[in-house]
Scaffold this active site. Structure first.
Site, PDB file in Angstrom:
ATOM      1  CG  LEU A 101      -1.956  -1.060   1.388  1.00 36.61           C
ATOM      2  CD1 LEU A 101      -2.655  -0.938   2.741  1.00 36.61           C
ATOM      3  CD2 LEU A 101      -2.966  -1.008   0.257  1.00 36.61           C
ATOM      4  CG  ASP A 102       0.371   4.600  -2.736  1.00 39.74           C
ATOM      5  OD1 ASP A 102       1.205   3.847  -3.263  1.00 39.74           O
ATOM      6  OD2 ASP A 102      -0.455   5.268  -3.369  1.00 39.74           O
ATOM      7  CG  MET A 103       4.312   6.484   3.955  1.00 38.79           C
ATOM      8  SD  MET A 103       5.801   7.475   3.889  1.00 38.79           S
ATOM      9  CE  MET A 103       5.977   7.915   5.601  1.00 38.79           C
ATOM     10  CB  THR A 111      -3.003   3.952   1.152  1.00 36.22           C
ATOM     11  OG1 THR A 111      -2.945   4.862   0.061  1.00 36.22           O
ATOM     12  CG2 THR A 111      -4.302   3.162   1.089  1.00 36.22           C
TER      13      THR A 111
END
Length: 455
Positions: free
Chosen positions: A291-293, A295
């Site tokens: 996951l993106d940082m 998110t």
């Protein structure tokens, strides 16, 4: 007049702005408001800026107090000689100058011999780069080619980045610093903001502040800032060590809830991540996806390489399904009108967005929509309420959900807190809420849920 006084008692910062990651100083915000008022009151400038343009301000010390300089990237309304703004580092637009004269000569040659005109264009571009004689705070001068090759000094990097891309040196920050150094003004702080609508290339929000571009400006500003006392890069200071909550666990795997602001795997400057925590507990574990940082939400962690490979196979075959929930910023008026019309409401309740994506090499980590060269990116969506949406990605491209929400050809409304494609807030309001997959050992159909913390 290029130098504009600031009548204020706001205190100056102790160090100059780190231009690639910063919060705009109040002095810069004050200067930016004056520039914005100037743009709004000049019809020719505003008409061109409304199409989408980056502007910058540089606060400087003078004998009479603080003042500011203003700049724009590239040309403004086809010109680079506006009295209010600083001049370019090098003016290549003079009709009778060497550059324009050679351009016309090449244009005539291209109709006869393509290969000859191509070589002539390359030679002219190299000549132009040598004309950009850039100063730093120590009073030293270096041309753009030398700056570029010194920055990319390792052979592999030199081969990958042999010369600057076109337009390098024409962004706001180099223009501002060059003029300040030439006039013997001491830089205090700097900021850049976007004016106008987003373009297909520049997915940005009107009046939001943005860092300097890394692709073109990182090598230049690394040189030009030498001799200034510059803020530390905030990205090197680390992030809070947040708690990772376990949602499900058995002998083969775990499903955890990653908080917003934490990496899935170690980064270039930050080691602390979900993976480092898991490997402290389970040395043979692997993060099955990312996951993106910023998110939050569900991540599957395999406790062995065998389980990891089985999960990877499911991801490759698109057998893993995920549901995200997001809170959106206010939608554009056009989109709202479409949604509010009874006949269109069913259309906007749910649908599919298909916009191919690729990295923006001049401004990483940003991604851009590219219909010709981008990779396939597809997202199904369903509105839960006017500003809450469920997102079901069919593909897993970097920043896919964020761009599909923000892009004018997507939903036209950024996710709240998206500082890359929208407006910064206390967090990115995007959460991986549900995940479906087949258990690699038991074959059981798994469905895990973690409600979004912002709903």
């Amino acid at each position: 007049m290029k130098l504009h006084p600031l009548h204020t008692d706001i205190q100056k910062p102790e160090r100059f702005t780190y231009p690639f990651c910063y919060e705009p100083h109040p002095l810069c915000q004050l200067a930016a408001k004056e520039v914005q008022a100037y743009i709004a009151s000049h019809a020719e400038i505003k008409e061109d800026a409304d199409k989408g343009k980056m502007f910058g301000v540089l606060v400087v010390d003078t004998s009479e107090g603080v003042s500011f300089l203003a700049a724009y990237s590239g040309l403004l309304a086809g010109r680079n000689d506006w009295d209010y703004f600083v001049p370019p580092v090098y003016d290549a637009q003079q009709p009778d100058g060497y550059f324009k004269t050679k351009e016309r000569e090449i244009s005539q040659t291209s109709a006869i011999k393509h290969q000859t005109s191509k070589q002539m264009s390359q030679d002219l571009q190299l000549w132009l780069f040598h004309q950009y004689q850039l100063l730093n705070a120590r009073g030293e001068t270096k041309d753009l080619v030398d700056i570029w090759q010194d920055y990319y000094d390792r052979p592999k990097l030199r081969k990958k980045f042999p010369l600057p891309p076109g337009g390098t040196g024409d962004c706001c920050a180099p223009k501002l610093l060059q003029y300040a150094y030439q006039q013997h003004l001491r830089p205090v702080c700097m900021a850049e903001f976007w004016w106008g609508q987003s373009t297909k290339e520049e997915l940005r929000q009107h009046l939001n502040y943005y860092p300097a571009c890394r692709g073109k400006c990182k090598p230049i500003l690394t040189w030009m800032l030498q001799g200034l006392d510059v803020d530390v890069n905030p990205e090197t200071l680390g992030f809070p060590h947040l708690e990772v909550k376990t949602i499900y666990e058995d002998d083969a795997l775990l499903v955890v809830d990653k908080p917003s602001g934490m990496l899935s795997i170690p980064g270039r400057v930050e080691e602390y991540s979900v993976e480092t925590i898991m490997r402290q507990r389970y040395p043979d574990s692997y993060i099955a996806h990312r996951l993106d940082m910023w998110t939050s939400g569900l991540l599957i962690v395999a406790k062995s390489l065998e389980v990891y490979r089985s999960l990877q196979e499911q991801f490759i075959k698109h057998q893993v399904r995920k549901r995200y929930v997001a809170k959106l910023e206010q939608m554009s008026n056009e989109k709202l009108e479409m949604r509010n019309e009874n006949e269109e409401m069913k259309k906007w309740k749910r649908g599919t967005i298909s916009l191919p994506l690729r990295p923006d090499p001049m401004n990483r980590p940003r991604q851009v929509v590219d219909l010709e060269h981008g990779k396939r990116a597809v997202t199904d969506y369903e509105f839960i309420s006017p500003d809450i949406i469920a997102l079901y990605p069919q593909t897993g491209r970097t920043h896919q959900l964020r761009i599909h929400c923000a892009h004018p050809e997507g939903l036209g409304s950024p996710i709240k807190g998206d500082e890359l494609y929208g407006t910064k807030a206390d967090r990115l309001y995007l959460h991986a809420e549900q995940i479906w997959f087949r258990h690699p050992v038991t074959g059981e159909d798994m469905h895990l849920i973690s409600p979004a913390p912002f709903l």
